[in-house]
Design an enzyme around this catalytic site. Structure first.
Site, mmCIF file in Angstrom:
data_model
loop_
_atom_site.group_PDB
_atom_site.id
_atom_site.type_symbol
_atom_site.label_atom_id
_atom_site.label_comp_id
_atom_site.label_asym_id
_atom_site.label_seq_id
_atom_site.Cartn_x
_atom_site.Cartn_y
_atom_site.Cartn_z
ATOM 1 N N LYS A 5 7.604 -59.637 33.266
ATOM 2 C CA LYS A 5 8.843 -59.702 34.040
ATOM 3 C C LYS A 5 8.585 -59.382 35.512
ATOM 4 O O LYS A 5 9.042 -60.093 36.415
ATOM 5 C CB LYS A 5 9.878 -58.735 33.467
ATOM 6 N N SER B 91 10.676 -53.846 33.328
ATOM 7 C CA SER B 91 10.787 -52.865 32.255
ATOM 8 C C SER B 91 11.180 -53.548 30.958
ATOM 9 O O SER B 91 11.873 -54.572 30.969
ATOM 10 C CB SER B 91 11.821 -51.788 32.615
ATOM 11 N N ASP B 92 10.718 -52.991 29.849
ATOM 12 C CA ASP B 92 11.093 -53.534 28.550
ATOM 13 C C ASP B 92 11.083 -52.411 27.523
ATOM 14 O O ASP B 92 10.465 -51.351 27.726
ATOM 15 C CB ASP B 92 10.145 -54.647 28.111
ATOM 16 N N GLN B 93 11.784 -52.663 26.424
ATOM 17 C CA GLN B 93 11.873 -51.676 25.353
ATOM 18 C C GLN B 93 11.739 -52.358 24.000
ATOM 19 O O GLN B 93 12.291 -53.440 23.784
ATOM 20 C CB GLN B 93 13.202 -50.936 25.428
ATOM 21 N N ALA C 66 8.608 -49.310 28.451
ATOM 22 C CA ALA C 66 7.523 -49.503 29.414
ATOM 23 C C ALA C 66 8.094 -49.911 30.758
ATOM 24 O O ALA C 66 9.132 -50.573 30.829
ATOM 25 C CB ALA C 66 6.557 -50.569 28.913
#
Length: 204
Positions: A62, A78-80, A116
């Site tokens: 991203k 950011s990612d989850q 993250a």
């Protein structure tokens, strides 16, 4: 030497992440990074990648996409991921029925949330972090789950675990271990430390 302060860009339209940055006092812009998350997840899982590495790769993808588009900025990606009690990676529910299935799998058991964040500059990653939290959900009857989804579907449809820990979802848990911001979707405090070193000031 005075650091050069570049425009700060969040590579996401996530309301939760935007609110975190706003509350922290940062000035930033947003730009949605549309990547094929499902393809990345499936490809990395096939290669035996760990969930934390997958979350890190998604966040980086991203940030890189937006950084290449806006090389003059400092871009946050950011990612989850939600890792279920049996190691299954969960996706966001596409319907109330999917949400009921998700909650039935999580009820009475412990799952992990892995968040993250990666910062890119000029098309390259310059900083990254991965953090995780453990959450143990109270047991729920099928009737409880159906009623919960019926009442909150419009609020939880974009949440991977079908709950909002910062709102009504707090009542669903008997034990929560980990940083609150990590649970919401971004390891905020370490990132703020890095941005402070880069010269970014936070508004009170």
């Amino acid at each position: 030497m005075t650091p050069i302060i570049k425009p700060l860009i969040l590579a996401s339209k996530s309301a939760g992440r935007q609110e975190m940055l706003r509350t922290s006092g940062l000035m930033f812009e947003t730009a949605a990074a549309r990547i094929d998350e499902e393809a990345i997840c499936e490809g990395m899982q096939a290669e035996g990648a760990k969930p934390r590495d997958i979350a890190d790769s998604l966040a980086e993808a991203k940030a890189l996409k937006i950084s290449r588009k806006f090389p003059q900025g400092l871009v946050i990606g950011s990612d989850q991921l939600l890792v279920g009690p049996d190691g299954e990676l969960f996706s966001k529910a596409e319907s109330p029925e999917d949400a009921e299935i998700t909650l039935a799998k999580l009820a009475g058991r412990t799952h992990r949330l892995i968040s993250a964040a990666v910062i890119c500059e000029g098309g390259k990653a310059v900083w990254r972090i991965v953090d995780s939290a453990k959450l143990t959900m109270k047991d729920m009857t099928a009737q409880n789950i159906i009623a919960y989804v019926e009442q909150y579907w419009e609020h939880i449809r974009h949440c991977v675990g079908c709950y909002r820990i910062e709102a009504e979802g707090a009542e669903l848990f008997e034990k929560v271990e980990g940083n609150h911001n990590t649970i919401i979707g971004m390891p905020l405090e370490p990132m703020l430390d890095y941005l402070t070193l880069r010269g970014y000031e936070r508004q009170s």
